[in-house]
Design a protein around this motif. Structure first.
Motif, PDB file in Angstrom:
ATOM      1  N   GLY A  70      48.963  80.607 -47.888  1.00  0.00           N
ATOM      2  CA  GLY A  70      49.725  80.619 -46.648  1.00  0.00           C
ATOM      3  C   GLY A  70      49.197  81.636 -45.649  1.00  0.00           C
ATOM      4  N   HIS A  71      48.849  82.829 -46.147  1.00  0.00           N
ATOM      5  CA  HIS A  71      48.271  83.840 -45.268  1.00  0.00           C
ATOM      6  C   HIS A  71      46.963  83.344 -44.648  1.00  0.00           C
ATOM      7  N   GLN A  72      46.110  82.744 -45.477  1.00  0.00           N
ATOM      8  CA  GLN A  72      44.810  82.278 -44.997  1.00  0.00           C
ATOM      9  C   GLN A  72      44.965  81.177 -43.957  1.00  0.00           C
ATOM     10  N   GLN A  73      45.896  80.263 -44.196  1.00  0.00           N
ATOM     11  CA  GLN A  73      46.136  79.178 -43.251  1.00  0.00           C
ATOM     12  C   GLN A  73      46.660  79.723 -41.932  1.00  0.00           C
ATOM     13  N   ARG A  74      47.532  80.723 -42.014  1.00  0.00           N
ATOM     14  CA  ARG A  74      48.091  81.320 -40.801  1.00  0.00           C
ATOM     15  C   ARG A  74      47.015  82.007 -39.973  1.00  0.00           C
ATOM     16  N   LEU A  75      46.123  82.744 -40.636  1.00  0.00           N
ATOM     17  CA  LEU A  75      45.043  83.417 -39.920  1.00  0.00           C
ATOM     18  C   LEU A  75      44.147  82.419 -39.194  1.00  0.00           C
ATOM     19  N   ALA A  76      43.796  81.321 -39.867  1.00  0.00           N
ATOM     20  CA  ALA A  76      42.952  80.305 -39.244  1.00  0.00           C
ATOM     21  C   ALA A  76      43.650  79.669 -38.050  1.00  0.00           C
ATOM     22  N   PHE A  77      44.946  79.430 -38.181  1.00  0.00           N
ATOM     23  CA  PHE A  77      45.734  78.840 -37.107  1.00  0.00           C
ATOM     24  C   PHE A  77      45.748  79.750 -35.876  1.00  0.00           C
ATOM     25  N   VAL A  78      46.004  81.037 -36.092  1.00  0.00           N
ATOM     26  CA  VAL A  78      46.063  81.985 -34.974  1.00  0.00           C
ATOM     27  C   VAL A  78      44.702  82.103 -34.295  1.00  0.00           C
ATOM     28  N   GLU A  79      43.631  82.045 -35.057  1.00  0.00           N
ATOM     29  CA  GLU A  79      42.288  82.125 -34.482  1.00  0.00           C
ATOM     30  C   GLU A  79      42.031  80.957 -33.531  1.00  0.00           C
ATOM     31  N   ILE A  80      42.425  79.757 -33.917  1.00  0.00           N
ATOM     32  CA  ILE A  80      42.247  78.590 -33.053  1.00  0.00           C
ATOM     33  C   ILE A  80      43.131  78.707 -31.814  1.00  0.00           C
ATOM     34  N   LEU A  81      44.373  79.169 -31.997  1.00  0.00           N
ATOM     35  CA  LEU A  81      45.256  79.363 -30.849  1.00  0.00           C
ATOM     36  C   LEU A  81      44.641  80.323 -29.850  1.00  0.00           C
ATOM     37  N   LYS A  82      44.072  81.392 -30.353  1.00  0.00           N
ATOM     38  CA  LYS A  82      43.466  82.388 -29.468  1.00  0.00           C
ATOM     39  C   LYS A  82      42.293  81.784 -28.704  1.00  0.00           C
ATOM     40  N   GLN A  83      41.526  80.937 -29.373  1.00  0.00           N
ATOM     41  CA  GLN A  83      40.414  80.269 -28.703  1.00  0.00           C
ATOM     42  C   GLN A  83      40.912  79.346 -27.590  1.00  0.00           C
ATOM     43  N   LYS A  84      42.031  78.668 -27.840  1.00  0.00           N
ATOM     44  CA  LYS A  84      42.559  77.719 -26.861  1.00  0.00           C
ATOM     45  C   LYS A  84      43.283  78.408 -25.702  1.00  0.00           C
ATOM     46  N   LEU A  85      43.978  79.483 -26.003  1.00  0.00           N
ATOM     47  CA  LEU A  85      44.840  80.119 -25.003  1.00  0.00           C
ATOM     48  C   LEU A  85      44.211  81.350 -24.361  1.00  0.00           C
ATOM     49  N   GLY A  86      43.239  81.941 -25.013  1.00  0.00           N
ATOM     50  CA  GLY A  86      42.569  83.108 -24.454  1.00  0.00           C
ATOM     51  C   GLY A  86      43.535  84.251 -24.178  1.00  0.00           C
ATOM     52  N   ASP A  87      43.440  84.844 -23.004  1.00  0.00           N
ATOM     53  CA  ASP A  87      44.257  86.000 -22.650  1.00  0.00           C
ATOM     54  C   ASP A  87      45.725  85.654 -22.425  1.00  0.00           C
ATOM     55  N   ARG A  88      46.063  84.373 -22.463  1.00  0.00           N
ATOM     56  CA  ARG A  88      47.465  83.987 -22.270  1.00  0.00           C
ATOM     57  C   ARG A  88      48.293  84.261 -23.531  1.00  0.00           C
ATOM     58  N   LEU A  89      47.613  84.480 -24.666  1.00  0.00           N
ATOM     59  CA  LEU A  89      48.290  84.771 -25.932  1.00  0.00           C
ATOM     60  C   LEU A  89      47.958  86.191 -26.378  1.00  0.00           C
ATOM     61  N   ASP A  90      48.984  86.988 -26.644  1.00  0.00           N
ATOM     62  CA  ASP A  90      48.800  88.340 -27.183  1.00  0.00           C
ATOM     63  C   ASP A  90      49.073  88.318 -28.682  1.00  0.00           C
TER      64      ASP A  90
END
Length: 328
Positions: free
Chosen positions: A140-160
């Motif tokens: 679960g931790h690993q899946q969450r980290l991968a998910f947040v990484e993709i979100l950051k790529q998509k949202l850039g500075d709009r996501l903290d």
């Protein structure tokens, strides 16, 4: 008053801040939290015991609350036999009287019940955040980290992004309060397992985009959160963009946030939830007092051999101890 002995995995945790006026009472129940008492009307153990204890109590009113999901550790059958009732959302327990209900994990935002109950909506200056530490010792931790990484790529500075090992912080309230939206990700997805992560967002007047408890609608009215999936990060990013691109979205959702936080404070948080359970137990048991002996928690927590995780990342006992010991 009905006297309740409450033994917890975290004796340093500020449990009484979850009570009106900081008093150890909820409805007809008076709680003796991590205190030595000779006799009580009911005995509740949250997650573990520090030591073997002998207390006068009706055996049919001895209750265990499991704090961890299926993905972390296992509880030995002999340990669970000590309790007449077991409260849990787990699927792997062997016990004849398991009550499946969310456990009411205590909130982490650094405010008391009185402060939170009287607090009006706070001024919001930022759009969206996510709290996600760098720990990766479960799937679960690993899946969450991968998910947040993709979100950051998509949202850039709009996501903290905040969290241990990423962007540390001293106060969860200070992190959440400025944001209109919070992406809330549990480490486990299943029925009846709900941690503090979702209510913490509501308490800070954030609208949550949520992954975790699959039957959260059992406990809160629809409209107070938006479900997202860790398997669909692009869809989650699109949902975030749709929300923050329209400034009116947050105001439209504010009434649902207010309703959810009031319901949580008075009906679903740890002591309110526990009091509802105790009322049900009282109505179906006798009050004959006997000497009851409970031995320390024999839960076995199984971790991968490598990489080794810091102890504070393993159990609720250590999680609470680490979090609160840094503030006292």
């Amino acid at each position: 008053m009905i006297e309740v002995k409450l033994s917890t995995c975290a004796p340093l945790w500020p449990w009484l801040r979850q009570m009106p006026g900081g008093q150890a009472e909820w409805g007809p129940f008076r709680f003796h939290v991590d205190s030595d008492v000779r006799d009580c009307d009911m005995w509740v153990v949250f997650e573990s015991l520090e030591k073997t204890e002998i207390v006068g109590c009706p055996p049919e009113r001895v209750i265990f609350i499991a704090g961890e999901p299926d993905s972390i550790g296992s509880y030995q059958t002999e340990f669970l036999k000590q309790f007449f009732y077991v409260i849990s959302g787990r699927q792997d327990l062997t016990h004849p009287r398991q009550l499946r209900i969310q456990q009411g994990h205590p909130w982490f935002v650094e405010r008391s019940y009185d402060e939170l109950f009287s607090l009006p909506p706070v001024v919001k200056t930022r759009d969206v955040c996510v709290i996600s530490s760098d720990k990766a010792f479960t799937e679960g931790h690993q899946q969450r980290l991968a998910f947040v990484e993709i979100l950051k790529q998509k949202l850039g500075d709009r996501l903290d992004v905040y969290g241990r090992g990423i962007r540390g912080f001293d106060s969860k309230w200070d992190v959440l309060a400025p944001y209109r939206y919070a992406i809330v990700l549990e480490n486990f997805s299943g029925d009846d397992f709900l941690t503090e992560k979702l209510p913490d967002a509501w308490l800070a007047y954030c609208f949550p985009l949520y992954f975790g408890c699959t039957n959260v609608g059992r406990y809160f009215k629809e409209g107070a959160w938006q479900e997202i999936s860790l398997n669909q990060p692009e869809a989650a990013a699109a949902a975030v963009i749709e929300l923050i691109d329209d400034p009116s979205n947050y105001e439209q959702r504010l009434p649902a946030i207010i309703s959810a936080r009031e319901h949580y404070l008075n009906h679903a948080q740890f002591f309110a939830n526990l009091s509802n359970i105790l009322q049900s137990v009282l109505s179906s048991t006798s009050g004959k007092c006997e000497q009851v002996t409970l031995h320390p928690n024999s839960a076995v927590f199984k971790l991968p051999e490598a990489p080794a995780a810091p102890p504070e990342n393993i159990t609720w006992r250590d999680k609470y101890k680490h979090w609160w010991s840094s503030k006292v």
